[in-house]
Design an enzyme around this catalytic site. Structure first.
Site, short mmCIF file in Angstrom:
data_model
loop_
_atom_site.label_atom_id
_atom_site.label_comp_id
_atom_site.label_asym_id
_atom_site.label_seq_id
_atom_site.Cartn_x
_atom_site.Cartn_y
_atom_site.Cartn_z
N TRP A 194 0.82 -1.20 0.00
CA TRP A 194 0.00 0.00 0.00
C TRP A 194 0.86 1.26 0.00
N THR A 196 1.45 4.51 -1.93
CA THR A 196 0.94 5.41 -2.97
C THR A 196 2.12 5.91 -3.81
N LEU A 371 -29.63 11.99 -4.81
CA LEU A 371 -29.57 11.92 -6.27
C LEU A 371 -30.45 10.79 -6.82
N GLU A 396 -3.51 6.48 6.70
CA GLU A 396 -3.01 7.49 7.65
C GLU A 396 -3.60 7.30 9.04
N PHE A 416 -4.26 0.39 23.31
CA PHE A 416 -3.70 -0.34 22.16
C PHE A 416 -3.25 -1.74 22.55
P1 TGC Z 1 3.86 5.58 20.72
O1 TGC Z 1 4.46 5.03 21.96
O2 TGC Z 1 2.59 6.30 20.79
O3 TGC Z 1 4.91 6.55 19.99
C1 TGC Z 1 6.21 6.13 19.66
C2 TGC Z 1 7.06 7.39 19.54
O4 TGC Z 1 6.53 8.21 18.50
C3 TGC Z 1 6.07 9.46 19.04
N1 TGC Z 1 4.80 9.77 18.36
C4 TGC Z 1 4.68 10.76 17.50
N2 TGC Z 1 5.52 11.70 17.08
C5 TGC Z 1 5.09 12.58 16.18
N3 TGC Z 1 3.85 12.55 15.68
C6 TGC Z 1 2.95 11.61 16.06
N4 TGC Z 1 1.74 11.57 15.53
C7 TGC Z 1 3.35 10.67 17.02
N5 TGC Z 1 2.75 9.61 17.62
C8 TGC Z 1 3.64 9.09 18.44
C9 TGC Z 1 5.90 9.24 20.52
O5 TGC Z 1 6.01 10.43 21.22
C10 TGC Z 1 7.02 8.28 20.77
O6 TGC Z 1 8.23 9.03 20.79
P2 TGC Z 1 9.44 8.64 21.76
O7 TGC Z 1 10.45 9.72 21.55
O8 TGC Z 1 8.84 8.62 23.13
O9 TGC Z 1 9.90 7.28 21.32
O10 TGC Z 1 3.78 4.40 19.67
P3 TGC Z 1 2.82 3.16 19.61
O11 TGC Z 1 3.63 2.00 19.16
O12 TGC Z 1 2.02 3.07 20.88
O13 TGC Z 1 1.88 3.50 18.35
C11 TGC Z 1 1.00 4.47 18.36
C12 TGC Z 1 0.02 4.37 17.18
C13 TGC Z 1 -0.75 3.08 17.14
C14 TGC Z 1 -0.93 5.51 17.40
C15 TGC Z 1 0.77 4.55 15.86
O14 TGC Z 1 1.51 3.45 15.60
C16 TGC Z 1 -0.14 4.87 14.69
O15 TGC Z 1 -0.42 6.04 14.46
N6 TGC Z 1 -0.60 3.85 13.90
C17 TGC Z 1 -1.31 4.11 12.64
C18 TGC Z 1 -0.41 3.78 11.49
C19 TGC Z 1 -0.63 4.71 10.34
O16 TGC Z 1 -1.24 5.76 10.41
N7 TGC Z 1 -0.09 4.32 9.19
C20 TGC Z 1 -0.12 5.19 8.03
C21 TGC Z 1 0.79 4.68 6.94
S1 TGC Z 1 1.14 5.88 5.70
C22 TGC Z 1 -0.26 6.10 4.87
O17 TGC Z 1 -1.29 5.61 5.16
C23 TGC Z 1 -0.14 7.00 3.71
S2 TGC Z 1 -1.59 7.23 2.79
C24 TGC Z 1 -1.02 8.48 1.83
C25 TGC Z 1 -1.97 9.03 0.90
O18 TGC Z 1 -2.16 8.40 -0.16
O19 TGC Z 1 -2.49 10.14 1.15
P1 FAD Z 2 -5.17 -3.31 10.00
O1 FAD Z 2 -4.20 -2.59 10.84
O2 FAD Z 2 -5.01 -4.77 9.85
O3 FAD Z 2 -6.63 -3.02 10.58
C1 FAD Z 2 -7.76 -3.79 10.19
C2 FAD Z 2 -8.96 -3.32 11.04
O4 FAD Z 2 -8.67 -3.57 12.42
C3 FAD Z 2 -9.23 -1.83 10.92
O5 FAD Z 2 -10.62 -1.59 10.98
C4 FAD Z 2 -8.58 -1.26 12.17
O6 FAD Z 2 -9.17 -0.03 12.59
C5 FAD Z 2 -8.84 -2.38 13.16
N1 FAD Z 2 -7.90 -2.35 14.27
C6 FAD Z 2 -6.56 -2.58 14.24
N2 FAD Z 2 -6.03 -2.43 15.46
C7 FAD Z 2 -7.05 -2.08 16.28
C8 FAD Z 2 -7.15 -1.77 17.67
N3 FAD Z 2 -6.08 -1.76 18.46
N4 FAD Z 2 -8.37 -1.46 18.16
C9 FAD Z 2 -9.46 -1.42 17.35
N5 FAD Z 2 -9.43 -1.71 16.04
C10 FAD Z 2 -8.24 -2.03 15.52
N6 FAD Z 2 0.72 3.00 3.81
C11 FAD Z 2 1.98 3.50 3.62
O7 FAD Z 2 2.89 3.20 4.39
N7 FAD Z 2 2.25 4.34 2.57
C12 FAD Z 2 1.29 4.72 1.69
O8 FAD Z 2 1.56 5.51 0.77
C13 FAD Z 2 -0.03 4.19 1.85
N8 FAD Z 2 -0.99 4.47 0.94
C14 FAD Z 2 -2.20 3.84 1.03
C15 FAD Z 2 -3.13 3.98 -0.01
C16 FAD Z 2 -4.34 3.30 0.05
C17 FAD Z 2 -5.32 3.41 -1.08
C18 FAD Z 2 -4.65 2.49 1.17
C19 FAD Z 2 -5.97 1.76 1.25
C20 FAD Z 2 -3.74 2.34 2.18
C21 FAD Z 2 -2.50 2.99 2.12
N9 FAD Z 2 -1.53 2.80 3.11
C22 FAD Z 2 -0.27 3.32 2.95
C23 FAD Z 2 -1.77 1.84 4.20
C24 FAD Z 2 -2.69 2.35 5.30
O9 FAD Z 2 -2.05 3.29 6.11
C25 FAD Z 2 -3.16 1.13 6.09
O10 FAD Z 2 -4.07 0.44 5.27
C26 FAD Z 2 -3.80 1.51 7.42
O11 FAD Z 2 -2.86 2.09 8.29
C27 FAD Z 2 -4.47 0.31 8.10
O12 FAD Z 2 -3.61 -0.79 8.15
P2 FAD Z 2 -4.12 -2.22 7.61
O13 FAD Z 2 -4.69 -2.02 6.25
O14 FAD Z 2 -2.99 -3.18 7.73
O15 FAD Z 2 -5.29 -2.62 8.55
#
Ligand code: TGC
Ligand code: FAD
Length: 417
Positions: A194, A196, A371, A396, A416
């Site tokens: 995943w 982008t 619609l 995200e 978590f």
């Molecule tokens: P946690 O203990 O909370 O944090 C670890 C360290 O990171 C720091 N931190 C942050 N710093 C800056 N900004 C934030 N938002 C931060 N959140 C946490 C924190 O202070 C700590 O720092 P340090 O110095 O103490 O080590 O970590 P955790 O393992 O408990 O995880 C927290 C959790 C679950 C919230 C985090 O892992 C999370 O946000 N998970 C979601 C993953 C996610 O959003 N993936 C996105 C992938 S990229 C994507 O989707 C791109 S789509 C792009 C597009 O097409 O637009």
């Molecule tokens: P999972 O983490 O397996 O989650 C599955 C379900 O379980 C979700 O409903 C979630 O909310 C739920 N769940 C998980 N943990 C918990 C919890 N503790 N409590 C309650 N519910 C929970 N990633 C990148 O790194 N770079 C990119 O450029 C990027 N682009 C993307 C583009 C698209 C079109 C898409 C669909 C995704 C992209 N992603 C990218 C990945 C995206 O960030 C992940 O899909 C997202 O973070 C969720 O991870 P997952 O798909 O593995 O779902």
């Protein structure tokens, strides 16, 4: 609003040109931006001017071609130079590196206007500016900045971001991709899913664990031996964007490709703050588009001998949309002010991401219902927005993850683990 106009006829495609079909009740050229609380007055002249320039471009040049790209699953890469010219690639990056040097409000308005036409195009901009240029600018060496930032801002190089893996999404601390030091190089081994832009990218920002267990960022040129980026081509969402896997089969990179100034999960998570912020505005751009299609439709379409906008139940839907979009716009404006002042907390970004994505999805669904049957066709952009928003609410950080981030903040309890 005329029942049909030349541009709407052109956009309507086969469904609307069929002699038995009702006329399309929507024309993108008749878009009126919802601004119920006069937030426009809070913007600077410069911010308004930049927003309007992006809005005009997206309406004139992108709206007429986007349905076809979404249908054919093609990314309109001919737009990249235009996006660069409009400053959509790296709006907050300092001008000395080719960025726009703008504040967060301008960045947000730009993302709003791009996503008003399509979330996938906003994804392209978000990834470029927030997930590739931001970490290079914030954590890169001077050499890395000089090498990549001007080219990325000009659209001459494309970047992608690899955090998510096949078995690791919401919990990136469990990532499996490794970086092993070998003399003056690192060997990167793993699999990102995943990502982008990856199939069209020149450089990938890849997050991997080093032998000491630290999360580090690496700049990996995609033409290196061992890198492949197969597209994920069976998606029903963001079809005008490129989404791919990144397979890293023992890829050797010089040690100088590591981002020197960050270690730990806060590296990638801090980039997400920037991108999530852009999504907060972008999603409301999509919601404004869906609302406006509904507005144009209910003030035109007649049933039971009157405009459907005269029915109380239709008005309730319209008012719900206005109310939720207005709340989200105010949230964006305040969040943008905090971010521009350097005072925002990640949890505040999470609350807005959570609210605005689910608001946009609700608005899209409600507009679709207004619609009627034609709402499920390509006569209208609403189903495309709705399908796109299913990704936006997921990437995200999913809705649930942002719930738990804010929940942990307000209770002090970590749900978590
Ligand atoms: P946690 O203990 O909370 O944090 C670890 C360290 O990171 C720091 N931190 C942050 N710093 C800056 N900004 C934030 N938002 C931060 N959140 C946490 C924190 O202070 C700590 O720092 P340090 O110095 O103490 O080590 O970590 P955790 O393992 O408990 O995880 C927290 C959790 C679950 C919230 C985090 O892992 C999370 O946000 N998970 C979601 C993953 C996610 O959003 N993936 C996105 C992938 S990229 C994507 O989707 C791109 S789509 C792009 C597009 O097409 O637009
Ligand atoms: P999972 O983490 O397996 O989650 C599955 C379900 O379980 C979700 O409903 C979630 O909310 C739920 N769940 C998980 N943990 C918990 C919890 N503790 N409590 C309650 N519910 C929970 N990633 C990148 O790194 N770079 C990119 O450029 C990027 N682009 C993307 C583009 C698209 C079109 C898409 C669909 C995704 C992209 N992603 C990218 C990945 C995206 O960030 C992940 O899909 C997202 O973070 C969720 O991870 P997952 O798909 O593995 O779902």
């Amino acid at each position: 609003m005329p029942e049909s106009s030349s541009s709407s006829a052109a956009l309507a495609g086969s469904a609307a040109t069929n002699g038995t079909s009702p006329p399309q009740t929507w024309d993108p050229a008749d878009f009126e931006a919802l601004d119920y609380y006069a937030i426009d007055e809070l913007l600077t002249d410069e911010a308004r001017q930049i927003r309007d320039e992006v809005r005009d471009f997206m309406t004139a040049e992108v709206a007429p071609i986007i349905e076809e790209h979404a249908e054919n699953e093609t990314f309109p890469d001919q737009l990249i130079p235009e996006f660069a010219r409009l400053g959509l690639l790296g709006p907050k990056v300092p001008t000395e590196y080719g960025g726009g040097g703008h504040d967060s409000i301008v960045y947000g308005l730009m993302m709003q206007e791009v996503e008003r036409i399509d979330s996938g195009l906003r994804s392209f901009c978000s990834v470029t500016g927030s997930l590739v240029m931001y970490p290079i600018w914030k954590y890169g060496s001077e050499e890395q900045k000089q090498k990549w930032l001007p080219k990325l801002a000009a659209g001459e190089a494309i970047g992608c971001f690899g955090l998510t893996e096949p078995y690791v999404g919401s919990n990136p601390s469990d990532m499996r991709t490794t970086a092993t030091k070998d003399g003056d190089s690192y060997i990167i081994d793993g699999h990102k899913r995943w990502s982008t832009n990856a199939s069209i990218a020149d450089v990938a920002v890849i997050w991997a664990k080093t032998e000491d267990g630290a999360t580090r960022g690496f700049l990996i040129e995609t033409d290196r031996e061992g890198v492949s980026t197969p597209p994920i081509d069976d998606t029903l969402s963001l079809r005008a964007a490129v989404t791919s896997e990144v397979v890293l089969d023992e890829v050797r990179v010089p040690a100088s490709n590591i981002l020197p100034d960050v270690s730990g999960l806060k590296g990638p998570l801090s980039c997400l703050n920037q991108a999530r912020y852009g999504i907060c505005w972008g999603a409301i751009g999509a919601a404004m588009a869906c609302y406006d299609v509904a507005r144009q439709h209910v003030t035109t379409r007649e049933q039971f001998g009157r405009k459907i906008g005269g029915f109380q139940l239709v008005q309730e839907r319209m008012v719900e949309m206005v109310q939720e979009i207005t709340k989200a716009q105010l949230l964006n404006w305040r969040l943008g002010s905090l971010m521009s002042a350097g005072n925002v907390r990640p949890q505040q970004v999470s609350l807005a991401k959570r609210n605005n994505c689910s608001t946009a999805l609700d608005v899209a669904r409600s507009a679709r219902q207004l619609l009627g049957g034609n709402g499920v066709t390509k006569m209208y952009p609403v189903m495309r927005h709705m399908a796109n928003l299913e990704s936006v609410v997921t990437y995200e950080g999913t809705h649930e993850i942002h719930t738990l981030i804010v929940g942990r903040d307000v209770t002090g309890e970590n749900a978590f683990t």
